[in-house]
Scaffold this motif. Structure first.
Motif, PDB file in Angstrom:
ATOM      1  N   ILE A  13       0.876  -1.176   0.000  1.00  0.00           N
ATOM      2  CA  ILE A  13       0.000   0.000   0.000  1.00  0.00           C
ATOM      3  C   ILE A  13       0.909   1.220   0.000  1.00  0.00           C
ATOM      4  O   ILE A  13       1.642   1.453   0.964  1.00  0.00           O
ATOM      5  N   GLY A  14       0.902   1.957  -1.098  1.00  0.00           N
ATOM      6  CA  GLY A  14       1.719   3.155  -1.184  1.00  0.00           C
ATOM      7  C   GLY A  14       3.199   2.891  -0.972  1.00  0.00           C
ATOM      8  O   GLY A  14       3.903   3.723  -0.386  1.00  0.00           O
ATOM      9  N   GLY A  15       3.668   1.748  -1.422  1.00  0.00           N
ATOM     10  CA  GLY A  15       5.082   1.401  -1.275  1.00  0.00           C
ATOM     11  C   GLY A  15       5.422   0.737   0.050  1.00  0.00           C
ATOM     12  O   GLY A  15       6.570   0.332   0.259  1.00  0.00           O
ATOM     13  N   VAL A  16       4.457   0.610   0.954  1.00  0.00           N
ATOM     14  CA  VAL A  16       4.680  -0.059   2.242  1.00  0.00           C
ATOM     15  C   VAL A  16       4.242  -1.514   2.109  1.00  0.00           C
ATOM     16  O   VAL A  16       3.104  -1.803   1.747  1.00  0.00           O
ATOM     17  N   ASP A 168       2.964   3.809   9.669  1.00  0.00           N
ATOM     18  CA  ASP A 168       3.319   3.561   8.270  1.00  0.00           C
ATOM     19  C   ASP A 168       2.347   4.218   7.311  1.00  0.00           C
ATOM     20  O   ASP A 168       2.674   4.461   6.149  1.00  0.00           O
ATOM     21  N   MET A 169       1.137   4.479   7.776  1.00  0.00           N
ATOM     22  CA  MET A 169       0.100   5.094   6.934  1.00  0.00           C
ATOM     23  C   MET A 169      -1.040   5.543   7.830  1.00  0.00           C
ATOM     24  O   MET A 169      -1.042   5.266   9.035  1.00  0.00           O
ATOM     25  N   VAL A 170      -1.994   6.255   7.261  1.00  0.00           N
ATOM     26  CA  VAL A 170      -3.215   6.635   7.987  1.00  0.00           C
ATOM     27  C   VAL A 170      -4.417   6.248   7.155  1.00  0.00           C
ATOM     28  O   VAL A 170      -4.312   6.028   5.944  1.00  0.00           O
ATOM     29  N   GLU A 171      -5.561   6.179   7.823  1.00  0.00           N
ATOM     30  CA  GLU A 171      -6.818   5.916   7.134  1.00  0.00           C
ATOM     31  C   GLU A 171      -7.781   7.062   7.414  1.00  0.00           C
ATOM     32  O   GLU A 171      -7.958   7.462   8.568  1.00  0.00           O
ATOM     33  N   LEU A 172      -8.412   7.582   6.374  1.00  0.00           N
ATOM     34  CA  LEU A 172      -9.457   8.593   6.520  1.00  0.00           C
ATOM     35  C   LEU A 172     -10.807   7.890   6.600  1.00  0.00           C
ATOM     36  O   LEU A 172     -11.162   7.106   5.709  1.00  0.00           O
ATOM     37  N   GLU A 216       0.966  17.780   1.784  1.00  0.00           N
ATOM     38  CA  GLU A 216       1.700  18.414   2.878  1.00  0.00           C
ATOM     39  C   GLU A 216       2.351  17.433   3.846  1.00  0.00           C
ATOM     40  O   GLU A 216       3.132  17.845   4.719  1.00  0.00           O
ATOM     41  N   VAL A 217       2.055  16.159   3.710  1.00  0.00           N
ATOM     42  CA  VAL A 217       2.708  15.137   4.538  1.00  0.00           C
ATOM     43  C   VAL A 217       3.311  14.107   3.582  1.00  0.00           C
ATOM     44  O   VAL A 217       2.830  12.980   3.474  1.00  0.00           O
ATOM     45  N   PRO A 218       4.345  14.496   2.856  1.00  0.00           N
ATOM     46  CA  PRO A 218       4.890  13.618   1.819  1.00  0.00           C
ATOM     47  C   PRO A 218       5.414  12.306   2.400  1.00  0.00           C
ATOM     48  O   PRO A 218       5.931  12.256   3.515  1.00  0.00           O
ATOM     49  N   GLY A 219       5.238  11.253   1.615  1.00  0.00           N
ATOM     50  CA  GLY A 219       5.739   9.943   2.019  1.00  0.00           C
ATOM     51  C   GLY A 219       4.810   9.163   2.923  1.00  0.00           C
ATOM     52  O   GLY A 219       5.138   8.041   3.329  1.00  0.00           O
TER      53      GLY A 219
END
Length: 578
Positions: A13-16, A168-172, A216-219
């Protein structure tokens, strides 16, 4: 020809990279402290699921601003003061091999003033029935453009805070009637400006948050969770939900998580967390439809606790990642067990975990007494090297036998012709734990628990009483023979259930009465274990344990907890015979 992915194959997911295609979705635990800080109980709960093999842990919903808090003891992320605890939580998950995400969700009109200390905000001032310990009709304040910008800024700041904590990531959270979902719903969003009216306008708020975080929160990868169908007039429709999912991908979402249902759903809000009477894989076809529209991974959810069913959903290309909420509450090692091909402790989909938590209690489970108490049971194990005879193969007897199977010689004896005891009749009742009962759910639970016991070396004998030869030389005898009805009702109630008469309209109304159900569980039943234990031909020094309904007639959770505790802490609950 492309290789068909498997449930236990890695996915990105997004490179992770996740170690497999399973995910623990966000579910409120109430294990944070009063202010919202991570506690040792929080760490123990999530550690258990990570150690059990799940690929991605999505930590429970945390509001980006205090006005969005909707539960007491809700985990906090709206201030830097929460960072030390969140870092401990992320480190715990990473040490156990799982990736870590956190759900950013805002209660909107569902955030009670009693919880947040502020007036709730929403797209429009639509009165909203909410329940947090008690019921209230909340009237939120319609958000101005300036207030919308403030909330969007708060989401971005919370995402940056999550990244600093090591997630590692967030969920909206764009589902189930929370703030982003409220903007999407025509009934809850009656605005006439650029945030209301057309679907494009109603989706603007959630998509602005998404684009701002990606910019605004790259990566930091972002999962967009969308409730594609609200199931009520004036709610989001499936066609609209699919379009929002496509727009989310275009806005930078690294995965789309597909669910359905809303607090306003008809016939009831339970549709968003479908209980046992709903079909298995309830929302999978929505995920399959989304998968045809987007190129990023699609996450699916909804009664996927059968490992074969979950694996088929991935293998058939209907989704990329399986979200396992209640199944991982019932068995934190679901993933490791499923991968090894051994039985899992099956979730009943009775929604006790949801309804009990909403009453103000911390998260708990009917079939897994350790849920929410993982720190209490940390390091607990049953003593070994004993010969154990269990009388009764209902849920209490099977639970005890499964917990002590390793390292002991265990035999289960029951006068019935199969396992399950009165629990098999429970599926014939109109309701269980305030949801419609469904017989296959209880059958699957009993059969998998018996299979677990057999794989652990437990022997079973059905259709006969225990004899003196059976009990001779036993170190422990466990009486789990259940309860019996008083006043001759022992023949009447089972007949009502087996003939389905209990489901006739008049009888179903009667069984739904809290007073009648209290009588049927407690006042009209009595445990028969003490009397039986006194008549057993036992060797001197044999320890007798009376567990479950045999000790005290009650509900399934009480019976299973009694057996679970007796197995793991026998010295505190045992009494040697004279």
């Amino acid at each position: 020809m492309a290789e068909v992915p498997g449930l236990f194959d890695p996915v990105e997911i997004g490179g992770v990279r996740l170690r497999n295609r399973t995910l623990l979705p966000s579910m409120t635990t109430r294990l944070a402290d009063d202010a919202g800080h991570v506690t040792d109980a929080t760490l123990a709960y999530y550690r258990a699921r990570a150690e059990g093999g799940v690929g991605l842990v999505t930590v429970e919903m945390a509001s980006p601003e205090i006005a969005g808090k909707h539960r007491f003891r809700e985990l906090g992320i709206y201030d830097d003061m929460f960072l030390p605890g969140l870092r401990r939580l992320v480190d715990t998950l990473h040490e156990a091999g799982a990736r870590a995400s956190i759900q950013l969700g805002h209660g909107g009109s569902r955030a009670r003033s009693a919880v947040s200390g502020t007036t709730p905000v929403a797209p429009s001032a639509v009165p909203t029935p909410v329940f947090e310990i008690d019921a209230e009709l909340a009237v939120p304040e319609a958000m101005s453009h300036a207030r919308i910008r403030e909330t969007v800024d708060a989401y971005v700041a919370a995402a940056a805070r999550a990244q600093r904590a090591g997630f590692d990531m967030v969920e909206l959270h764009g589902a189930h009637g929370y703030l982003i979902s409220q903007f999407l719903s025509p009934l809850e969003n009656t605005r006439s400006d650029v945030y209301g009216g057309s679907l494009e306008n109603r989706a603007r708020f959630g998509l602005e948050i998404l684009r701002r975080i990606k910019s605004e929160v790259p990566g930091l990868p972002v999962i967009f969770r969308i409730g594609v169908e609200d199931f009520f007039p004036g709610g989001l429709t499936a066609d609209e939900g699919m379009q929002v999912g496509r727009w989310a991908e275009q806005g930078g979402a690294d995965a789309v998580s597909v669910t359905a249902g809303h607090y306003r759903s008809l016939p009831a809000a339970e549709r968003m967390i479908p209980p046992m009477a709903y079909p298995a894989a309830t929302f999978v076809e929505y995920a399959a439809r989304m998968k045809q529209l987007v190129d990023v991974p699609v996450i699916g959810v909804g009664r996927l606790g059968d490992p074969d069913l979950a694996a088929a959903a991935v293998a058939d290309g209907k989704l990329d990642i399986v979200a396992l909420g209640r199944p991982l509450i019932a068995d934190p090692h679901w993933v490791a067990k499923a991968q090894a091909g051994v039985p899992v402790r099956r979730c009943l989909a009775c929604n006790h975990c949801i309804t009990n938590m909403r009453s103000g209690a911390q998260l708990s489970c009917v079939v897994n007494p350790a849920t929410g108490r993982e720190d209490v049971y940390d390091g607990a194990s049953a003593p070994g090297g004993r010969r154990i005879v269990v009388l009764g193969a209902g849920p209490a007897g099977l639970t005890y036998a499964s917990q002590v199977a390793e390292g002991n010689d265990v035999t289960v004896i029951d006068t019935a012709d199969r396992a399950g005891g009165a629990f098999r009749l429970t599926g014939l009742a109109p309701r269980f734990n305030d949801v419609a009962a469904a017989e296959p759910t209880f059958t699957a639970y009993v059969e998998e628990l018996e299979r677990t016991c057999r794989l652990g070396g437990v022997r079973f004998r059905y259709g006969s009483e225990a004899t003196g030869d059976d009990l001779r030389g036993a170190d422990v005898v466990v009486v789990a023979t259940g309860a019996h009805y008083r006043f001759g009702l022992g023949a009447v109630v089972p007949r009502l259930l087996r003939t389905r008469a209990a489901r006739w309209k008049a009888a179903a109304r009667l069984f739904a009465s809290p007073r009648v159900r209290d009588a049927l569980y407690y006042r009209l039943r009595t445990g028969r274990g003490a009397g039986l234990a006194g008549r057993l031909p036992l060797d001197p020094g044999t320890t007798v344990l009376v567990v479950g309904d045999a000790a005290r007639a009650g509900k399934a959770r009480e019976a299973i907890t009694s057996a679970f505790d007796a197995a793991l802490a026998p010295s505190a609950r045992s009494a040697p015979t004279p």
